[in-house]
Enzyme design. Sequence first.
Site, PDB file in Angstrom:
ATOM      1  CG  HIS A 177     145.445 -37.558   0.577  1.00  8.51           C
ATOM      2  ND1 HIS A 177     144.628 -36.963  -0.357  1.00  8.51           N
ATOM      3  CD2 HIS A 177     146.708 -37.159   0.274  1.00  8.51           C
ATOM      4  CE1 HIS A 177     145.370 -36.248  -1.192  1.00  8.51           C
ATOM      5  NE2 HIS A 177     146.624 -36.356  -0.834  1.00  8.51           N
ATOM      6  CD  GLU A 217     140.691 -37.370  -0.252  1.00 12.15           C
ATOM      7  OE1 GLU A 217     139.848 -36.856  -1.003  1.00 12.15           O
ATOM      8  OE2 GLU A 217     141.800 -37.778  -0.666  1.00 12.15           O
ATOM      9  CG  ASN A 267     143.968 -34.309  -5.238  1.00 11.94           C
ATOM     10  OD1 ASN A 267     143.610 -33.188  -4.869  1.00 11.94           O
ATOM     11  ND2 ASN A 267     145.032 -34.899  -4.737  1.00 11.94           N
TER      12      ASN A 267
END
Length: 383
Positions: free
Chosen positions: A145, A157, A196
């Site tokens: 990610h 990530e 997030n």
Amino acid sequence: MNIDDIKTVAVIGAGDMGHGIAEVALIAGYKVFLRDINQEFIDRGVARIHESLEKLVSKEKVPAEHHNKIRSELLVPCTDLKGAVEEADLVIEAIPEVLDLKKTTFKEMDAAAPVNAIFASNTSTRSITDIAAATKRPDKVLGLHYFNPAVLMKLVEVIRADKTSDETMQIGFEFVQKNGKVPVRVQKDVPGFVVNRVQAPSGVLLNCILDEGIAGPEEVDAVMRKLGMPMGPYEIMDYTGLDINYNGSQYFADKIHPDFAPGKTIEFKVNAGEFGKKTGKGLFDWSKGRPEIDLAKATDKFDPMDLVAVNANEVTKIVAMGVCSLEDADTAVVNATGNVMGYIAMIKGIEPEDLTKRLDGLAEKFNKEIFKPTEMIKNGHYR
Ligand SMILES: NC(=O)c1ccc[n+]([C@@H]2O[C@H](COP(=O)([O-])OP(=O)(O)OC[C@H]3O[C@@H](n4cnc5c(N)ncnc54)[C@H](O)[C@@H]3O)[C@@H](O)[C@H]2O)c1
């Protein structure tokens, strides 16, 4: 298999993320096949890569000879999926956020790529485990990610799905390092992964502050700008897009807890088509460029430490779930946001009783269960 076996990369999707992910791998010296569905999209992605590389060459961050090598040799644009993946050791998917489309694409990749090739998805909100299930190699599928813009943002990530092998995780981790980025291991495929997810509670609190008329966007942003943030939190919401914020909140409300549901002010703005920067109006007026924040409007009607406290509390939740360590959560936040410190580093000096009282107070004041302090906060195991 190990990292030295990764020589050729395929990036599927040449949009905002795909072209950036490809550029980063090209700078690191990998041969990259870049695939999109038609020539126009591919040409646009390739043009964006070269524009960005030209800037990096002029700043002497990439040697001109290397850019020439990328142009003549390393970058292979294509519209055919089979042609893109048949020589690949690692395939990174960055196509639209539609689960069925991703599953079909992974199935096609599975049929065409070498049996040992590793597959990564750049998804932000879909389950890597669900995507991996479309292939016959779920042990070789993981999440990588990247953050936007991929060329600038340091964090990637590295996400373990239910069947991802240790070998695949290790190769993913070292690949990110070889790309000059900072990898953080996310050991469970949870909604929002780390960054997030741990920033979502402060989003909820910011919505409460707006919806209950405690302070206005400019008053809050002025406080945060005075503390050294280049952009206040409401300006960031406008900059990213209130529609994106709305969808993200809805996603967390569905997947984690109803307390994450979109705020009323944001919902009102989205229904009015005021998405922020991209429509010229959102919480601020963007018609004359970036909104001017009057620092004299800084208010004491909210405490910036509350934003830190709710996010740090969320970090302790995912740490208790075995998603990552406290240290890794801070590393992730610092490298994804440019903040000088992570949330755990920011609360280290605060007594557990004080933090517990603060979080209990916020949970009660705004009637939000998600703000309630965790056991790790109460017993001070964040210190
Ligand atoms: N934009 C962000 O800030 C961001 C950040 C992190 C992760 N992501 C994730 O990255 C992924 C891509 O997002 P984006 O913002 O780059 O989207 P985008 O719309 O800019 O780009 C997607 C590209 O994929 C192409 N495409 C569609 N179907 C395809 C297929 N079958 N094969 C190859 N290409 C195909 C489209 O033509 C388009 O060019 C999504 O999963 C998104 O959630 C986005």
